[in-house]
Enzyme design. Structure first.
Site, PDB file in Angstrom:
ATOM      1  N   ARG A   1      53.263   1.867  61.409  1.00  0.00           N
ATOM      2  CA  ARG A   1      52.697   2.390  62.658  1.00  0.00           C
ATOM      3  C   ARG A   1      51.676   1.407  63.231  1.00  0.00           C
ATOM      4  NH1 ARG A   1      52.821   7.600  64.019  1.00  0.00           N
ATOM      5  NH2 ARG A   1      50.571   7.758  64.429  1.00  0.00           N
TER       6      ARG A   1
ATOM      7  N   HIS B   1      53.137   3.850  56.104  1.00  0.00           N
ATOM      8  CA  HIS B   1      52.269   4.226  57.224  1.00  0.00           C
ATOM      9  C   HIS B   1      51.807   2.994  57.994  1.00  0.00           C
ATOM     10  CE1 HIS B   1      49.826   7.426  59.117  1.00  0.00           C
ATOM     11  NE2 HIS B   1      48.999   6.443  59.381  1.00  0.00           N
TER      12      HIS B   1
ATOM     13  N   LYS C   1      52.294  16.173  63.608  1.00  0.00           N
ATOM     14  CA  LYS C   1      50.931  16.293  63.096  1.00  0.00           C
ATOM     15  C   LYS C   1      49.980  16.853  64.144  1.00  0.00           C
ATOM     16  CE  LYS C   1      47.206  13.862  60.776  1.00  0.00           C
ATOM     17  NZ  LYS C   1      46.687  12.573  60.269  1.00  0.00           N
TER      18      LYS C   1
ATOM     19  N   HIS D   1      49.097  10.285  69.021  1.00  0.00           N
ATOM     20  CA  HIS D   1      47.655  10.385  68.830  1.00  0.00           C
ATOM     21  C   HIS D   1      47.111  11.400  69.811  1.00  0.00           C
ATOM     22  CE1 HIS D   1      47.255   6.083  67.013  1.00  0.00           C
ATOM     23  NE2 HIS D   1      47.607   6.981  66.119  1.00  0.00           N
TER      24      HIS D   1
ATOM     25  N   ARG E   1      55.413   9.623  61.354  1.00  0.00           N
ATOM     26  CA  ARG E   1      54.723   9.832  60.080  1.00  0.00           C
ATOM     27  C   ARG E   1      55.705  10.281  58.995  1.00  0.00           C
ATOM     28  NH1 ARG E   1      51.428  11.618  64.229  1.00  0.00           N
ATOM     29  NH2 ARG E   1      49.315  10.728  64.280  1.00  0.00           N
TER      30      ARG E   1
ATOM     31  N   TYR F   1      46.676  15.617  80.436  1.00  0.00           N
ATOM     32  CA  TYR F   1      47.471  14.816  81.362  1.00  0.00           C
ATOM     33  C   TYR F   1      48.580  14.074  80.622  1.00  0.00           C
ATOM     34  CZ  TYR F   1      48.879  10.894  84.246  1.00  0.00           C
ATOM     35  OH  TYR F   1      49.620   9.966  84.918  1.00  0.00           O
TER      36      TYR F   1
END
Length: 396
Positions: A319, A316, A252, A343, A213, A353
């Site tokens: 991405r 952006h 983020k 994410h 980002r 996990y």
């Protein structure tokens, strides 16, 4: 006594009674905060008042007036704000600032027990009319939460903010524009031909290669780069730069984000270090080496290249292009792609996990594959699926 269920699903305990020949209704509280046992206790207390010739409804109103005299909307809002212990310091500050800027002037000193739906809606509609639809939507949500807290705290019986549903225009969040994959060769040619500041071109190239980002890139320090291990460690937070807004931002997701560096990404970083390595920041500003590159730099350069950054592609959007390509290739696990995109998994068990496992070795192969895929596309377009047939590092 009965339970009143509103169309929106909210439930309220009610008691019908007669006083001086008139049929009346007494609110006993909100279910499930007030259990059946609690409601029965309140019912019995009301019956005792009636037996003594006292109207329980009038007594409750008088008690509420006395109780809420000093309870302004601002006081209750700040109290509600303090109950959200899971918020980060940065998010908590933004929420409070939003309330101060948009609601407190109109509602702050008002008695919370006297506020009607129209009172709560007025300042929110003012924000909506200014074009800040997303801000207005968040204010509506937070006002509803504040008034719900007031109900749960026994300050009011009914949440008037619930009636604001549908009153504020919804904000359809637009995805950042990204090029069709078949236009990657065109993009690479334009980047190679860019004649502006070299550091800007390197920022664009690096953004495309590792698709982090904007703030993660612009506020980066050399101390985060391990050239020996070929890894970039983006911390949850960074040391703030005096006078630079949001410069404390790191990853983020507010967890350490590890970014494997391909040979191509390392080569770019080494070039930058050769010219700008004496500074703490990797991407220094054009006019002040103690300040980071502007947040508009990459998009401004894309516009110079001829792209409409509102329609065709923006920084952006790289991405999106990378994610689409990695998924289309069919080579990489969903967890590896999601982790590299930084994410947050919705499922908390899955999130724990993924974070623990990191999938670091797979991601090393994945980012090198992506960099090689871009190099191949400098000559002509080859789809991720077709390229995966001739370059599958998982089988080597």
């Amino acid at each position: 006594m009965h339970l009143l269920v509103h169309p929106n699903g909210s439930k309220y305990w009610r008691l019908q009674y007669r006083y001086e020949g008139k049929q009346k209704m007494l609110a006993l509280g909100v279910y499930p905060e007030i259990t059946l046992a609690d409601a029965r206790v309140r019912r019995d207390e009301a019956r005792k008042l009636l037996a003594n010739g006292v109207d329980p409804g009038d007594k409750k109103k008088n008690d509420k007036v006395e109780q809420s005299k000093a309870r302004t909307f601002k006081e209750v809002a700040i109290e509600w704000h303090g109950t959200n212990k899971k918020w980060s310091e940065d998010h908590a500050h933004r929420v409070l600032k939003s309330l101060e800027d948009n609601l407190f002037a109109a509602l702050g000193e008002r008695n919370i027990a006297e506020l009607k739906t129209r009172d709560l809606l007025a300042p929110i509609k003012a924000v909506e009319m200014s074009g800040r639809l997303e801000v207005a939507a968040r204010l509506q949500q937070r006002t509803t939460a504040i008034m719900r807290y007031a109900v749960q705290s026994g300050l009011i019986d009914y949440n008037p903010a619930q009636e604001m549903a549908g009153a504020v225009a919804s904000c359809n969040r637009q995805h950042r524009p990204a090029l069709e994959l078949k236009r990657i060769p065109e993009l690479l040619t334009k980047i190679d031909s860019y004649t502006g500041r070299p550091l800007t071109r390197w920022a664009i190239e690096l953004t495309l290669l590792i698709f982090i980002r904007s703030s993660e890139l612009r506020f980066a320090r050399w101390s985060e780069i391990d050239f020996e291990a070929s890894i970039w460690t983006i911390p949850p937070e960074r040391e703030p730069i005096p006078g630079v807004k949001h410069s404390h931002r790191g990853s983020k997701m507010r967890t350490t984000h590890l970014v494997p560096l391909s040979t191509q990404a390392l080569a770019i970083l080494k070039q930058i270090k050769q010219f700008y390595g004496a500074h703490d920041l990797i991407f220094i500003g054009d006019h002040d080496s103690h300040k980071p590159m502007s947040e508009n730099t990459v998009n401004s350069a894309l516009r110079v290249m001829g792209y409409d950054t509102k329609v065709e592609v923006c920084g952006h959007g790289f991405r999106t292009m990378a994610c689409s390509s990695l998924v289309e290739s069919g080579l990489w696990s969903r967890d590896a792609v999601e982790r590299q995109m930084s994410h947050m998994a919705r499922n908390s068990v899955r999130a724990a996990y993924i974070h623990k496992a990191e999938h670091l070795e797979e991601r090393r192969l994945m980012l090198q594959w992506w960099a090689d895929f871009l190099d191949v596309n400098r000559e002509r377009f080859i789809s991720p699926f077709e390229y995966a047939k001739i370059n599958n590092p998982l089988k080597q």
